[in-house]
Design a protein around this motif. Structure first.
Motif, PDB file in Angstrom:
ATOM      1  N   GLY A  54      10.482   6.763   3.269  1.00  0.00           N
ATOM      2  CA  GLY A  54      10.435   6.812   4.721  1.00  0.00           C
ATOM      3  C   GLY A  54       9.043   6.899   5.307  1.00  0.00           C
ATOM      4  O   GLY A  54       8.772   6.325   6.367  1.00  0.00           O
ATOM      5  N   MET A  55       8.135   7.622   4.645  1.00  0.00           N
ATOM      6  CA  MET A  55       6.780   7.766   5.172  1.00  0.00           C
ATOM      7  C   MET A  55       6.097   6.406   5.294  1.00  0.00           C
ATOM      8  O   MET A  55       5.510   6.074   6.325  1.00  0.00           O
ATOM      9  N   GLN A  56       6.185   5.606   4.244  1.00  0.00           N
ATOM     10  CA  GLN A  56       5.556   4.283   4.289  1.00  0.00           C
ATOM     11  C   GLN A  56       6.224   3.403   5.332  1.00  0.00           C
ATOM     12  O   GLN A  56       5.552   2.613   6.010  1.00  0.00           O
ATOM     13  N   ARG A  57       7.531   3.526   5.474  1.00  0.00           N
ATOM     14  CA  ARG A  57       8.251   2.752   6.487  1.00  0.00           C
ATOM     15  C   ARG A  57       7.765   3.110   7.890  1.00  0.00           C
ATOM     16  O   ARG A  57       7.530   2.222   8.726  1.00  0.00           O
ATOM     17  N   ALA A  58       7.599   4.405   8.155  1.00  0.00           N
ATOM     18  CA  ALA A  58       7.134   4.840   9.471  1.00  0.00           C
ATOM     19  C   ALA A  58       5.705   4.375   9.730  1.00  0.00           C
ATOM     20  O   ALA A  58       5.381   3.893  10.826  1.00  0.00           O
ATOM     21  N   VAL A  59       4.844   4.501   8.729  1.00  0.00           N
ATOM     22  CA  VAL A  59       3.441   4.096   8.871  1.00  0.00           C
ATOM     23  C   VAL A  59       3.335   2.589   9.091  1.00  0.00           C
ATOM     24  O   VAL A  59       2.616   2.124   9.980  1.00  0.00           O
ATOM     25  N   ASP A  60       4.059   1.820   8.306  1.00  0.00           N
ATOM     26  CA  ASP A  60       4.025   0.364   8.461  1.00  0.00           C
ATOM     27  C   ASP A  60       4.555  -0.052   9.835  1.00  0.00           C
ATOM     28  O   ASP A  60       4.032  -0.981  10.464  1.00  0.00           O
ATOM     29  N   GLY A  61       5.598   0.637  10.288  1.00  0.00           N
ATOM     30  CA  GLY A  61       6.159   0.334  11.602  1.00  0.00           C
ATOM     31  C   GLY A  61       5.178   0.604  12.726  1.00  0.00           C
ATOM     32  O   GLY A  61       5.086  -0.170  13.685  1.00  0.00           O
ATOM     33  N   LEU A  62       4.425   1.697  12.610  1.00  0.00           N
ATOM     34  CA  LEU A  62       3.435   2.025  13.635  1.00  0.00           C
ATOM     35  C   LEU A  62       2.287   1.018  13.640  1.00  0.00           C
ATOM     36  O   LEU A  62       1.776   0.645  14.699  1.00  0.00           O
ATOM     37  N   LYS A  63       1.876   0.572  12.476  1.00  0.00           N
ATOM     38  CA  LYS A  63       0.813  -0.439  12.402  1.00  0.00           C
ATOM     39  C   LYS A  63       1.276  -1.744  13.056  1.00  0.00           C
ATOM     40  O   LYS A  63       0.522  -2.376  13.806  1.00  0.00           O
ATOM     41  N   LYS A  64       2.504  -2.123  12.782  1.00  0.00           N
ATOM     42  CA  LYS A  64       3.053  -3.332  13.380  1.00  0.00           C
ATOM     43  C   LYS A  64       3.163  -3.174  14.898  1.00  0.00           C
ATOM     44  O   LYS A  64       2.903  -4.122  15.651  1.00  0.00           O
TER      45      LYS A  64
END
Length: 207
Positions: A54-64
């Protein structure tokens, strides 16, 4: 004739455990003193999922979201917290979005408690949220245009009665998740978030 004896192994490896403790969920985000907080807020000591990835998913989503150039954009869910054996209606959730600048112009609510962390931090018996800005090498141009991050912990109504004394505990959970995301994103000064939550209530100005 030679007979070779071997031990067969499953191609899928070991089966996952049928439950997880509070310190194991959300990728170990609440390991330590906050384990008791999670148990208290959600009224459970074991959970159906550990929220891996989940952490990577949240971080990637914020970058996008930042790269979209929009005023608002969804980020991603860090984890869903499911008390064991209660069902999906009792799932609580921690998620992150990019907030609009005008969101901070919303009037203060008498139903929430406010804290001096980030740009705005508020909690109620049903959850907590933190707005903060992030200047980071991971967001190109963020020195001139900081990334605006909204972190939210939303409690399922079915997970526990909505007692007012859970308000500070809800903020502790939102703070821990928001700080972890700020660190992962290399935000300068952790986006203005302290290492330990400041739980002294802030009295907002009267509108």
């Amino acid at each position: 004739m030679m007979v070779i004896l071997g031990v067969s192994t499953s191609a899928c490896g070991e089966e996952p455990p049928d439950h997880y403790e509070a310190g194991q969920i959300c990728e170990g985000l609440f390991s330590g003193p906050l384990e008791k907080t999670i148990e208290s807020v959600l009224g459970a000591k074991s959970f159906d999922s550990n929220g891996k990835g989940g952490m990577q998913r949240a971080v990637d989503g914020l970058k996008k979201a930042y790269e979209s150039g929009h005023n608002w954009a969804p980020g991603g869910t860090l984890c869903e917290i499911s008390p064991q054996g209660i069902g999906t209606k009792s799932d609580s959730r921690i998620y992150f979005d990019m907030y609009m600048p005008r969101d901070l112009e919303d009037k203060y609510s008498s139903k929430k408690r406010y804290y001096l962390m980030g740009k705005r931090a508020a909690a109620s018996p049903l959850g907590a949220s933190i707005y903060y800005e992030c200047v980071s090498p991971q967001f190109e141009g963020s020195k001139e245009r900081p990334m605006r991050i909204y972190g939210s912990f939303v409690r399922a109504q079915a997970s526990r009665e909505n007692r007012p004394d859970y308000v500070d505990e809800n903020m502790q959970i939102a703070h821990a998740a928001s700080l972890a995301v700020a660190k992962k994103l290399q935000c300068e000064n952790n986006g203005g978030l302290p290492e330990k939550p400041v739980l002294t209530p802030f009295v907002p100005p009267k509108s």
